[in-house]
Design a protein around this motif. Structure first.
Motif, PDB file in Angstrom:
ATOM      1  N   PRO A  15      36.341  24.200 -24.857  1.00  0.00           N
ATOM      2  CA  PRO A  15      35.489  23.622 -25.718  1.00  0.00           C
ATOM      3  C   PRO A  15      35.911  22.706 -26.464  1.00  0.00           C
ATOM      4  CG  PRO A  15      35.531  25.870 -26.654  1.00  0.00           C
ATOM      5  CD  PRO A  15      36.625  26.042 -25.485  1.00  0.00           C
ATOM      6  N   ALA A  16      35.230  20.668 -26.911  1.00  0.00           N
ATOM      7  CA  ALA A  16      35.830  20.116 -27.546  1.00  0.00           C
ATOM      8  C   ALA A  16      35.606  20.669 -29.190  1.00  0.00           C
ATOM      9  CB  ALA A  16      34.910  19.006 -27.756  1.00  0.00           C
ATOM     10  N   LEU A  17      36.753  20.179 -29.966  1.00  0.00           N
ATOM     11  CA  LEU A  17      36.930  20.696 -31.481  1.00  0.00           C
ATOM     12  C   LEU A  17      35.245  19.562 -31.382  1.00  0.00           C
ATOM     13  CD1 LEU A  17      40.306  19.167 -31.998  1.00  0.00           C
ATOM     14  CD2 LEU A  17      39.609  21.406 -31.994  1.00  0.00           C
ATOM     15  N   PHE A  18      34.202  20.413 -32.370  1.00  0.00           N
ATOM     16  CA  PHE A  18      33.333  19.950 -33.430  1.00  0.00           C
ATOM     17  C   PHE A  18      31.946  20.086 -32.209  1.00  0.00           C
ATOM     18  CE2 PHE A  18      37.037  17.730 -34.994  1.00  0.00           C
ATOM     19  CZ  PHE A  18      37.433  18.123 -36.103  1.00  0.00           C
ATOM     20  N   CYS A  19      32.061  20.269 -30.995  1.00  0.00           N
ATOM     21  CA  CYS A  19      31.130  20.108 -30.151  1.00  0.00           C
ATOM     22  C   CYS A  19      30.068  21.287 -30.216  1.00  0.00           C
ATOM     23  CB  CYS A  19      31.612  19.782 -29.021  1.00  0.00           C
ATOM     24  SG  CYS A  19      30.510  18.927 -28.106  1.00  0.00           S
ATOM     25  N   SER A  20      29.056  20.681 -29.974  1.00  0.00           N
ATOM     26  CA  SER A  20      27.217  21.572 -29.392  1.00  0.00           C
ATOM     27  C   SER A  20      26.824  21.251 -28.450  1.00  0.00           C
ATOM     28  CB  SER A  20      26.547  21.398 -30.376  1.00  0.00           C
ATOM     29  OG  SER A  20      26.087  19.553 -30.944  1.00  0.00           O
ATOM     30  N   CYS A  21      27.485  20.257 -27.496  1.00  0.00           N
ATOM     31  CA  CYS A  21      26.982  20.035 -26.004  1.00  0.00           C
ATOM     32  C   CYS A  21      26.852  21.915 -25.281  1.00  0.00           C
ATOM     33  CB  CYS A  21      27.459  18.694 -24.969  1.00  0.00           C
ATOM     34  SG  CYS A  21      29.173  19.645 -24.344  1.00  0.00           S
ATOM     35  N   GLU A  22      25.954  20.957 -24.164  1.00  0.00           N
ATOM     36  CA  GLU A  22      25.755  22.938 -23.607  1.00  0.00           C
ATOM     37  C   GLU A  22      26.901  22.967 -22.596  1.00  0.00           C
ATOM     38  OE1 GLU A  22      21.999  22.443 -20.964  1.00  0.00           O
ATOM     39  OE2 GLU A  22      22.598  23.489 -20.008  1.00  0.00           O
ATOM     40  N   ILE A  23      27.861  22.669 -22.187  1.00  0.00           N
ATOM     41  CA  ILE A  23      28.983  22.542 -21.728  1.00  0.00           C
ATOM     42  C   ILE A  23      29.726  23.922 -21.993  1.00  0.00           C
ATOM     43  CG2 ILE A  23      31.074  22.064 -20.580  1.00  0.00           C
ATOM     44  CD1 ILE A  23      27.954  21.132 -18.679  1.00  0.00           C
ATOM     45  N   CYS A  24      30.422  22.655 -23.500  1.00  0.00           N
ATOM     46  CA  CYS A  24      30.908  23.624 -24.334  1.00  0.00           C
ATOM     47  C   CYS A  24      30.442  24.822 -25.320  1.00  0.00           C
ATOM     48  CB  CYS A  24      30.901  22.553 -25.441  1.00  0.00           C
ATOM     49  SG  CYS A  24      32.204  21.464 -25.527  1.00  0.00           S
ATOM     50  N   GLY A  25      29.232  25.534 -25.103  1.00  0.00           N
ATOM     51  CA  GLY A  25      28.723  26.012 -25.219  1.00  0.00           C
ATOM     52  C   GLY A  25      28.599  27.158 -24.248  1.00  0.00           C
ATOM     53  N   SER A 247      36.635  16.727 -18.547  1.00  0.00           N
ATOM     54  CA  SER A 247      36.882  16.752 -19.881  1.00  0.00           C
ATOM     55  C   SER A 247      34.783  16.886 -19.491  1.00  0.00           C
ATOM     56  CB  SER A 247      35.621  14.884 -20.188  1.00  0.00           C
ATOM     57  OG  SER A 247      35.231  15.033 -21.088  1.00  0.00           O
ATOM     58  N   HIS A 248      34.129  17.060 -21.126  1.00  0.00           N
ATOM     59  CA  HIS A 248      32.428  18.227 -21.268  1.00  0.00           C
ATOM     60  C   HIS A 248      32.079  17.392 -21.121  1.00  0.00           C
ATOM     61  CE1 HIS A 248      32.439  17.081 -25.867  1.00  0.00           C
ATOM     62  NE2 HIS A 248      33.657  16.223 -24.814  1.00  0.00           N
ATOM     63  N   ASN A 249      32.193  15.820 -21.243  1.00  0.00           N
ATOM     64  CA  ASN A 249      31.224  14.712 -21.110  1.00  0.00           C
ATOM     65  C   ASN A 249      30.947  14.555 -19.291  1.00  0.00           C
ATOM     66  OD1 ASN A 249      31.004  13.852 -24.040  1.00  0.00           O
ATOM     67  ND2 ASN A 249      32.927  12.898 -23.729  1.00  0.00           N
TER      68      ASN A 249
HETATM   69 ZN   LIG Z   1      30.670  19.372 -25.655  1.00  0.00          ZN
END
Ligand SMILES: [Zn+2]
Ligand SMILES: [Zn+2]
Ligand SMILES: [Zn+2]
Length: 285
Positions: A15-25, A247-249
């Motif tokens: 999970p990306a640092l500081f990220c709240s996206c669905e992929i990282c969740g 990338s999570h993006n």
């Molecule tokens: Zn993310």
């Protein structure tokens, strides 16, 4: 000798640092193959490609003996691949060094390393580093734990333009292409591929569903590129093709990646993936 994926993530990791996206969740809750440190590779203990911010964590996770590292290849200057501050910890006040580290890289990387060492009151000699300038298409023969390995840097389609490389690596009878951090390759690289064959190919899959074709590849671009290489005979049924550098993006979790690439006979990279080069015959996961 084993080829190890030390990391499989793009710059921000997953999970990306500081990220709240669905992929990282999803990555946080599932763990395992979803957790991607920054991309780097090792052949055995002595040969490494890239030297990013996760070096310390990767050392601990895989039990790497970095004191045994002898040949370090740097693809390009992006911060997920090149953290020159890592070199400072070779200073004599931190560790007693025995082995010289050969830094195979472009002029820009060698200059940056020298600058960071200088800013910290050190230099190549003190840190037992021998820089070796890497020139496109010029093969370097190195000793990899007592056996010959030939490494050839090829131009990639990435940034900063003209200063980024992918590698062809020959070890025993096997040929490997480490092709991450690239869009569709430049013409000179396509020309080089003519008449060649790879047993293992690691391909850039950074941008997932976003459809990038330059600097990085989206999934369609990766599939098209693999198809072209298969038509040329550069890849065949024996070639292990592995997508990596995510990338999570790109909006794909590991299961999404497997569902997309699996039916296309492309494997999906993850942190800790290992391929054994010690046997004969085709390579297997
Ligand atoms: Zn993310
Ligand atoms: Zn990268
Ligand atoms: Zn990059």
């Amino acid at each position: 000798m084993k080829f190890l994926f030390c990391g499989s993530g793009a710059s921000e990791g997953i999970p990306a640092l500081f990220c709240s996206c669905e992929i990282c969740g999803k990555a946080r809750s599932r763990g395992g193959k979803e957790m991607r440190s920054r991309t780097a590779y090792q052949f055995g203990e002595s040969v490494r490609i890239d030297f990013g911010p996760d070096l310390f964590g990767q050392q601990n996770r895989y039990g790497l003996r970095l004191d045994r590292l002898e040949h370090l290849f740097i693809t390009h200057s992006h911060k997920d691949h090149f953290t020159p501050l890592n070199f400072i910890y070779r200073r004599p006040q931190y560790v007693p060094l025995e082995k010289t580290l050969y830094l195979h890289a472009g002029e820009d990387i060698i200059e940056q390393t020298e600058k960071v060492l200088k800013e910290n009151g050190s230099d190549f000699a003190e840190c037992l580093i021998t820089p070796v300038e890497s020139v496109f298409f010029r093969s370097e023969e190195i000793d990899a734990e007592g056996e010959k390995m030939t490494v050839t840097p090829l131009p990639s389609d990435h940034l900063p333009a003209g200063k980024t490389r992918i590698y062809e690596i020959a070890y025993r009878e096997k040929r490997v292409l480490v092709g991450t951090d690239s869009g569709i390759y430049p013409n000179e690289t396509w020309n080089y591929f003519k008449g060649r064959h790879y047993d293992l190919a690691v391909m850039d899959a950074t941008s997932g569903i976003l459809g990038l074709r330059q600097v990085h590849m989206g999934r369609e671009c990766l599939v098209e590129t693999v198809k072209r290489l298969r038509q040329m005979g550069v890849y065949d049924d024996c070639t292990l093709v592995i997508a990596n550098h995510f990338s999570h993006n790109g909006k794909m979790n590991h299961d999404d990646l497997e569902a997309y690439y699996g039916p296309r006979n492309i494997h999906v990279g993850f942190d800790g993936l290992e391929i054994d080069f010690s046997g004969h015959g085709r390579l297997v996961l």
